[in-house]
Design a protein around this motif. Structure first.
Motif, mmCIF file in Angstrom:
data_model
loop_
_atom_site.group_PDB
_atom_site.id
_atom_site.type_symbol
_atom_site.label_atom_id
_atom_site.label_comp_id
_atom_site.label_asym_id
_atom_site.label_seq_id
_atom_site.Cartn_x
_atom_site.Cartn_y
_atom_site.Cartn_z
ATOM 1 N N LEU A 218 0.840 -1.204 0.000
ATOM 2 C CA LEU A 218 0.000 0.000 0.000
ATOM 3 C C LEU A 218 0.871 1.249 0.000
ATOM 4 O O LEU A 218 0.620 2.187 -0.766
ATOM 5 C CB LEU A 218 -0.914 0.001 1.228
ATOM 6 C CG LEU A 218 -1.711 1.294 1.457
ATOM 7 C CD1 LEU A 218 -2.754 1.489 0.368
ATOM 8 C CD2 LEU A 218 -2.354 1.294 2.838
ATOM 9 N N ALA A 219 1.887 1.276 0.843
ATOM 10 C CA ALA A 219 2.754 2.442 0.915
ATOM 11 C C ALA A 219 3.438 2.715 -0.425
ATOM 12 O O ALA A 219 3.500 3.859 -0.893
ATOM 13 C CB ALA A 219 3.801 2.256 2.011
ATOM 14 N N LEU A 220 3.930 1.655 -1.068
ATOM 15 C CA LEU A 220 4.620 1.833 -2.347
ATOM 16 C C LEU A 220 3.650 2.247 -3.456
ATOM 17 O O LEU A 220 4.020 2.948 -4.393
ATOM 18 C CB LEU A 220 5.330 0.540 -2.738
ATOM 19 C CG LEU A 220 6.560 0.193 -1.881
ATOM 20 C CD1 LEU A 220 7.017 -1.238 -2.148
ATOM 21 C CD2 LEU A 220 7.699 1.173 -2.162
ATOM 22 N N ALA A 221 2.384 1.828 -3.337
ATOM 23 C CA ALA A 221 1.403 2.138 -4.373
ATOM 24 C C ALA A 221 0.834 3.533 -4.247
ATOM 25 O O ALA A 221 0.571 4.203 -5.258
ATOM 26 C CB ALA A 221 0.264 1.114 -4.326
ATOM 27 N N VAL A 222 0.638 4.014 -3.018
ATOM 28 C CA VAL A 222 -0.127 5.245 -2.835
ATOM 29 C C VAL A 222 0.732 6.437 -2.416
ATOM 30 O O VAL A 222 0.317 7.585 -2.580
ATOM 31 C CB VAL A 222 -1.255 5.006 -1.795
ATOM 32 C CG1 VAL A 222 -0.720 5.034 -0.373
ATOM 33 C CG2 VAL A 222 -2.357 6.031 -1.953
ATOM 34 N N CYS A 223 1.916 6.201 -1.879
ATOM 35 C CA CYS A 223 2.722 7.299 -1.333
ATOM 36 C C CYS A 223 3.636 7.915 -2.390
ATOM 37 O O CYS A 223 4.113 7.227 -3.299
ATOM 38 C CB CYS A 223 3.572 6.815 -0.155
ATOM 39 S SG CYS A 223 2.600 6.289 1.265
ATOM 40 N N ASP A 224 3.888 9.207 -2.250
ATOM 41 C CA ASP A 224 4.874 9.893 -3.080
ATOM 42 C C ASP A 224 6.265 9.774 -2.465
ATOM 43 O O ASP A 224 7.259 9.690 -3.181
ATOM 44 C CB ASP A 224 4.512 11.379 -3.215
ATOM 45 C CG ASP A 224 3.154 11.580 -3.869
ATOM 46 O OD1 ASP A 224 3.017 11.199 -5.042
ATOM 47 O OD2 ASP A 224 2.238 12.079 -3.197
ATOM 48 N N ARG A 225 6.309 9.772 -1.156
ATOM 49 C CA ARG A 225 7.578 9.714 -0.432
ATOM 50 C C ARG A 225 7.381 8.863 0.813
ATOM 51 O O ARG A 225 6.289 8.803 1.379
ATOM 52 C CB ARG A 225 8.019 11.138 -0.056
ATOM 53 C CG ARG A 225 9.475 11.278 0.361
ATOM 54 C CD ARG A 225 9.927 12.749 0.216
ATOM 55 N NE ARG A 225 8.948 13.645 0.791
ATOM 56 C CZ ARG A 225 8.868 13.951 2.092
ATOM 57 N NH1 ARG A 225 9.723 13.413 2.931
ATOM 58 N NH2 ARG A 225 7.966 14.789 2.537
ATOM 59 N N ILE A 226 8.455 8.201 1.245
ATOM 60 C CA ILE A 226 8.381 7.308 2.404
ATOM 61 C C ILE A 226 9.510 7.646 3.371
ATOM 62 O O ILE A 226 10.679 7.740 2.975
ATOM 63 C CB ILE A 226 8.481 5.833 1.978
ATOM 64 C CG1 ILE A 226 7.268 5.439 1.136
ATOM 65 C CG2 ILE A 226 8.588 4.925 3.201
ATOM 66 C CD1 ILE A 226 7.330 4.029 0.580
ATOM 67 N N ASP A 237 14.460 8.508 4.134
ATOM 68 C CA ASP A 237 13.457 9.440 3.614
ATOM 69 C C ASP A 237 13.690 9.502 2.110
ATOM 70 O O ASP A 237 14.616 10.168 1.640
ATOM 71 C CB ASP A 237 13.614 10.820 4.252
ATOM 72 C CG ASP A 237 12.407 11.710 4.007
ATOM 73 O OD1 ASP A 237 11.735 11.522 2.975
ATOM 74 O OD2 ASP A 237 12.136 12.592 4.843
ATOM 75 N N VAL A 238 12.859 8.759 1.343
ATOM 76 C CA VAL A 238 13.125 8.578 -0.081
ATOM 77 C C VAL A 238 11.829 8.673 -0.883
ATOM 78 O O VAL A 238 10.748 8.375 -0.370
ATOM 79 C CB VAL A 238 13.770 7.195 -0.356
ATOM 80 C CG1 VAL A 238 15.157 7.113 0.224
ATOM 81 C CG2 VAL A 238 12.895 6.071 0.194
ATOM 82 N N PRO A 239 11.933 9.086 -2.164
ATOM 83 C CA PRO A 239 10.756 8.987 -3.032
ATOM 84 C C PRO A 239 10.327 7.529 -3.155
ATOM 85 O O PRO A 239 11.170 6.635 -3.282
ATOM 86 C CB PRO A 239 11.255 9.544 -4.370
ATOM 87 C CG PRO A 239 12.433 10.394 -4.020
ATOM 88 C CD PRO A 239 13.078 9.726 -2.838
ATOM 89 N N ALA A 240 9.029 7.281 -3.110
ATOM 90 C CA ALA A 240 8.533 5.906 -3.172
ATOM 91 C C ALA A 240 8.949 5.216 -4.462
ATOM 92 O O ALA A 240 9.192 4.000 -4.483
ATOM 93 C CB ALA A 240 7.015 5.898 -3.028
ATOM 94 N N ALA A 241 9.051 5.985 -5.549
ATOM 95 C CA ALA A 241 9.407 5.405 -6.842
ATOM 96 C C ALA A 241 10.870 4.965 -6.896
ATOM 97 O O ALA A 241 11.264 4.245 -7.819
ATOM 98 C CB ALA A 241 9.128 6.412 -7.958
ATOM 99 N N GLU A 242 11.679 5.393 -5.903
ATOM 100 C CA GLU A 242 13.108 5.092 -5.934
ATOM 101 C C GLU A 242 13.513 4.055 -4.890
ATOM 102 O O GLU A 242 14.704 3.876 -4.616
ATOM 103 C CB GLU A 242 13.916 6.377 -5.729
ATOM 104 C CG GLU A 242 13.707 7.397 -6.842
ATOM 105 C CD GLU A 242 14.472 8.682 -6.614
ATOM 106 O OE1 GLU A 242 15.334 8.712 -5.703
ATOM 107 O OE2 GLU A 242 14.203 9.667 -7.337
#
Length: 262
Positions: A218-226, A237-242
């Motif tokens: 869910l976090a990887l699908a919906v978040c912009d940053r984690i 603290d990273v962009p979810a896409a990376e």
């Protein structure tokens, strides 16, 4: 997302939280911008819930600074954070089961009837239902009729109502901040998808969202940053896409080194 030159909707700098000799939070720096979904991950005891309580005014930090849209803020109670445009959606939802959807959406901002009946505190239920239907339409929420009692809703529908109630309190000329504590913890796949779509719609409306979850997909699908916490410290603290599942698990468990100097 809003203009990158705008200050973050919510920013925490150097947040410390002590309980006697126990240091629950250690120098946490975190920010979320309007239209952004920030995932806040970590194992049990990592400090996620404590950090949410600092953001929502439940706890006053031992040290550090809180800024809302670039302006310093001090929260001594949840009423202070609410006044600043921050809403918390708790894991237990805090809905009144015996009341209908419209009444739950209107809790704390009831519409009173005109004239003497209004002076006596009588509620205009028809007006509340019209407003609730309009707010749900504006949010793109398709759930049961606003006259249906919450106790008759599915788990996913109840969660959507709780999210919508928070969203109606933070939308406006300047988008607010919505804090979500494990919004899909007790939901199945289809209900989780429903909540996920609503989160993205709220972000598209300019709301800043902070999502605490143990659900890595869910976090990887919906978040912009984690951002990942481990024993009260921010270790990533990273962009979810990376990033990916293996990297996140490494930071959560401590098997992967922190991105930041000790």
């Amino acid at each position: 997302m809003t203009n990158p030159n705008d200050p973050p909707a919510l920013e925490l700098r150097g947040i410390d939280m002590h309980y006697g000799y126990v240091r629950a939070l250690d120098g946490i720096d975190v920010q979320v911008r309007g239209g952004e979904v920030l995932g806040l991950l970590g194992d049990n005891g990592a400090g996620k819930s404590t950090l949410l309580k600092v953001m929502s005014g439940v706890h006053r930090p031992t040290g550090g600074e809180i800024l809302v849209h670039g302006a310093p803020a001090q929260f001594t109670s949840p009423a202070d954070s609410t006044a600043a445009g921050i809403q918390m959606v708790y894991q237990d939802l805090a809905l009144v089961d015996a009341q209908d959807i419209a009444t739950n959406l209107s809790l704390g901002r009831e519409i009173l009837r005109r004239g003497p009946l209004g002076w006596l505190g009588f509620v205009d239920h028809k007006a509340q239902r019209r407003r609730a239907a309009a707010e749900l339409d504006r949010l793109g929420v398709r759930t049961a009729a606003v006259t249906r009692p919450v106790e008759m809703l599915s788990g996913g529908q109840r969660q959507v109502v709780a999210l919508a109630r928070g969203a109606t309190r933070v939308t406006g000329e300047r988008g607010g901040v919505l804090l979500l504590d494990e919004p899909t913890a007790a939901l199945g796949y289809e209900q989780t998808e429903q909540v996920q779509q609503l989160i993205r719609r709220l972000a598209a409306d300019g709301i800043a969202l902070v999502l605490v979850t143990h659900n890595l997909p869910l976090a990887l699908a919906v978040c912009d940053r984690i951002a990942v916490l481990n024993r009260g410290r921010k270790v990533a603290d990273v962009p979810a896409a990376e990033t990916g599942n293996d990297e996140l698990v490494g930071w959560i468990t401590g098997a992967r080194a922190s991105m930041f100097a000790p």
